[in-house]
Write an enzyme that holds these catalytic residues in place. Structure first.
Site, PDB file in Angstrom:
ATOM      1  N   GLN A  62      -9.930  -4.020  -3.971  1.00 61.50           N
ATOM      2  CA  GLN A  62     -11.444  -3.447  -3.484  1.00 61.50           C
ATOM      3  C   GLN A  62     -12.249  -3.700  -4.782  1.00 61.50           C
ATOM      4  OE1 GLN A  62     -12.249  -1.683  -0.356  1.00 61.50           O
ATOM      5  NE2 GLN A  62     -14.284  -2.141  -1.344  1.00 61.50           N
ATOM      6  N   CYS A 103     -16.611   1.568  -0.015  1.00 62.87           N
ATOM      7  CA  CYS A 103     -15.358   0.578   0.310  1.00 62.87           C
ATOM      8  C   CYS A 103     -14.890   0.730   1.980  1.00 62.87           C
ATOM      9  CB  CYS A 103     -13.983   1.233  -0.622  1.00 62.87           C
ATOM     10  SG  CYS A 103     -13.698   2.626  -0.001  1.00 62.87           S
ATOM     11  N   HIS A 136      -7.276   0.862  -6.803  1.00 62.60           N
ATOM     12  CA  HIS A 136      -7.431  -0.124  -5.527  1.00 62.60           C
ATOM     13  C   HIS A 136      -8.181  -1.165  -6.159  1.00 62.60           C
ATOM     14  CE1 HIS A 136      -7.698  -1.351  -1.327  1.00 62.60           C
ATOM     15  NE2 HIS A 136      -8.771  -0.560  -1.058  1.00 62.60           N
ATOM     16  N   ASP A 174     -17.339   6.957  -2.034  1.00 64.42           N
ATOM     17  CA  ASP A 174     -16.019   6.989  -1.221  1.00 64.42           C
ATOM     18  C   ASP A 174     -15.885   8.215  -0.369  1.00 64.42           C
ATOM     19  OD1 ASP A 174     -13.692   6.385  -0.230  1.00 64.42           O
ATOM     20  OD2 ASP A 174     -12.405   6.212  -1.851  1.00 64.42           O
ATOM     21  N   ARG A 225       0.990  -1.205  -0.152  1.00 62.72           N
ATOM     22  CA  ARG A 225       0.082   0.038   0.113  1.00 62.72           C
ATOM     23  C   ARG A 225       1.035   0.998   0.188  1.00 62.72           C
ATOM     24  NH1 ARG A 225      -5.454   1.250   3.210  1.00 62.72           N
ATOM     25  NH2 ARG A 225      -6.355  -0.128   1.781  1.00 62.72           N
ATOM     26  N   ARG A 248     -13.797  -9.006   0.683  1.00 59.93           N
ATOM     27  CA  ARG A 248     -12.313  -8.715   0.366  1.00 59.93           C
ATOM     28  C   ARG A 248     -11.260 -10.136   0.462  1.00 59.93           C
ATOM     29  NH1 ARG A 248     -10.232  -3.677   0.611  1.00 59.93           N
ATOM     30  NH2 ARG A 248      -8.278  -4.501   0.129  1.00 59.93           N
TER      31      ARG A 248
HETATM   32  N1   CP Z   1     -11.412  -0.274   1.924  1.00 62.30           N
HETATM   33  C1   CP Z   1     -10.270  -0.482   2.517  1.00 62.30           C
HETATM   34  O1   CP Z   1      -9.270  -0.658   1.673  1.00 62.30           O
HETATM   35  O2   CP Z   1     -10.247   0.053   3.754  1.00 62.30           O
HETATM   36  P1   CP Z   1      -8.683   0.161   4.348  1.00 62.30           P
HETATM   37  O3   CP Z   1      -8.153   1.279   4.315  1.00 62.30           O
HETATM   38  O4   CP Z   1      -9.226  -0.093   6.016  1.00 62.30           O
HETATM   39  O5   CP Z   1      -7.778  -1.230   4.334  1.00 62.30           O
HETATM   40  N1  NVA Z   2      -9.845   6.706  -1.395  1.00 64.71           N
HETATM   41  C1  NVA Z   2      -9.630   6.249  -0.235  1.00 64.71           C
HETATM   42  C2  NVA Z   2      -9.855   4.862   0.066  1.00 64.71           C
HETATM   43  C3  NVA Z   2      -9.664   4.267   1.430  1.00 64.71           C
HETATM   44  C4  NVA Z   2      -9.825   2.767   1.285  1.00 64.71           C
HETATM   45  C5  NVA Z   2      -8.233   6.665   0.097  1.00 64.71           C
HETATM   46  O1  NVA Z   2      -7.304   6.440  -0.708  1.00 64.71           O
HETATM   47  O2  NVA Z   2      -7.914   7.056   1.189  1.00 64.71           O
END
Ligand code: CP
Ligand code: NVA
Length: 327
Positions: free
Chosen positions: A149, A284, A146, A240, A119, A312
């Site tokens: 997701q 998400c 992502h 989101d 990440r 997931r």
């Molecule tokens: N939806 C999602 O990726 O959640 P987290 O940021 O908690 O991993």
């Molecule tokens: N768009 C959000 C998604 C979190 C799962 C972010 O990048 O923070």
């Protein structure tokens, strides 16, 4: 103004049948491979015992520059169910590439693990890691995409309706990483997708072009609009956060234009117009009740949020089984 993207864009897309080495974006998998992920995830979910121990002896690292609940938990528990060993490497104190170059991260990690789940803030860092690494790299969220997701989201939608055939999904709000992967996943699986954002917050044009190219092959329709009324007649409404991780300095600017795009009971009623049953709501998570969605909608009986979170795990396990050729 509403534009049908695939009417104005004509780009060829590579849809090789060979499975890619990495999953950095949804478009790395062909539509047929994504369909296979859906079917395998259903099998993994229905019959987990048949897959336990399939990755015994393998090891994985989760290297995260940003916080996570769902992604970390679902990968750690999912890999444990498959019999693999997992190490979580919290990299939130600094960016990957700061203490040593990205190449050296990749060339060290590949000596110890069979899989890197990362990440990152920058998608380029992820891509560089994948370029240097001999072991698969899976995107656990970057500024661009992502993918895990979105694959779980389409799986959840398929479960909710029994099939994806004829479905229309509307994404409302910020055209961000989640929106990018969702548009590509919808295009890949033949789901019509409408993205409704304020001016300046549209998905990246390169992603829309990629989605339009995929959609030409699957028959999906990709539409972008600034008008919240464009969500009329959509089976699923997705939103989101308005402020993604790392964007806090833009909070005031974003909140000042996003209010009209809050998913409310009124917007859900509009989405449901002309349908046999009320539209479902998707997010998400993490969510901000009263900002991008009202509490009544997200906590209502048409909300799929916790199914999305659960799925997931099943979908990622399907992806990992495929990447290791253990499906
Ligand atoms: N939806 C999602 O990726 O959640 P987290 O940021 O908690 O991993
Ligand atoms: N768009 C959000 C998604 C979190 C799962 C972010 O990048 O923070």
């Amino acid at each position: 103004m509403t534009t049908t993207v695939h009417e104005v864009v004509d780009v060829k897309t590579a849809q090789a049948d060979k499975l890619p080495a990495d999953l950095l974006g949804v478009g790395d998998f062909s539509p047929a491979q994504i369909a296979k992920v859906m079917d395998l995830a259903a099998s993994v979910k229905a019959n987990p015992g048949a897959y336990s121990g399939k990755l015994a002896g393998k090891s994985a690292v989760l290297i995260f520059e940003k916080p996570s609940l769902r992604t970390r938990m679902s990968f750690e528990i999912g890999l444990a169910k498959l019999g693999a060993t997992v190490v979580f490497h919290d990299h939130s104190a600094q960016r990957i590439g700061q203490r040593e170059i990205v190449k050296d991260y990749a060339k060290n990690l590949e000596r110890w693990v069979d899989l890197i789940v990362a990440r990152t803030f920058s998608h380029d860092v992820l891509a560089e890691m994948a370029a240097w690494s001999r072991v698969p790299v899976v995107n656990a969220l970057s500024d661009l995409e992502h993918p895990c997701q979105a694959l779980a989201d389409l799986f959840t939608l398929r479960e909710a309706y029994g099939s994806l055939e004829g479905l229309k999904l509307a994404y409302v709000g910020d055209g961000n990483n989640v929106a990018h992967s969702l548009v590509l996943a919808c295009a890949s699986l033949g789901v019509d997708v409408t993205v409704v954002t304020p001016t300046g917050f549209e998905p990246q044009f390169a992603v829309l072009k990629q989605a339009a190219a995929i959609a030409k092959g699957t028959g999906s329709k990709v539409t972008v609009s600034r008008d919240p009324k464009a969500i009329r007649g959509h089976h699923a409404v997705y939103t989101d956060t308005w402020v993604s991780m790392g964007q806090d300095h833009q909070r005031a600017q974003r909140e000042s234009v996003m209010g009209a795009y809050r998913v409310s009971e009124k917007l859900m009623a509009l989405a449901s117009e002309g349908l046999d049953e009320a539209a479902v709501f998707m997010h998400c998570l993490p969510a901000h009740r009263g900002e991008e969605v009202t509490a009544g909608v997200i906590d209502g009986d048409r909300s799929l949020i916790y199914d999305q979170a659960e799925n997931r795990l099943h979908v990622q396990n399907a992806v990992m089984l495929m990447l290791f050729g253990m499906d």
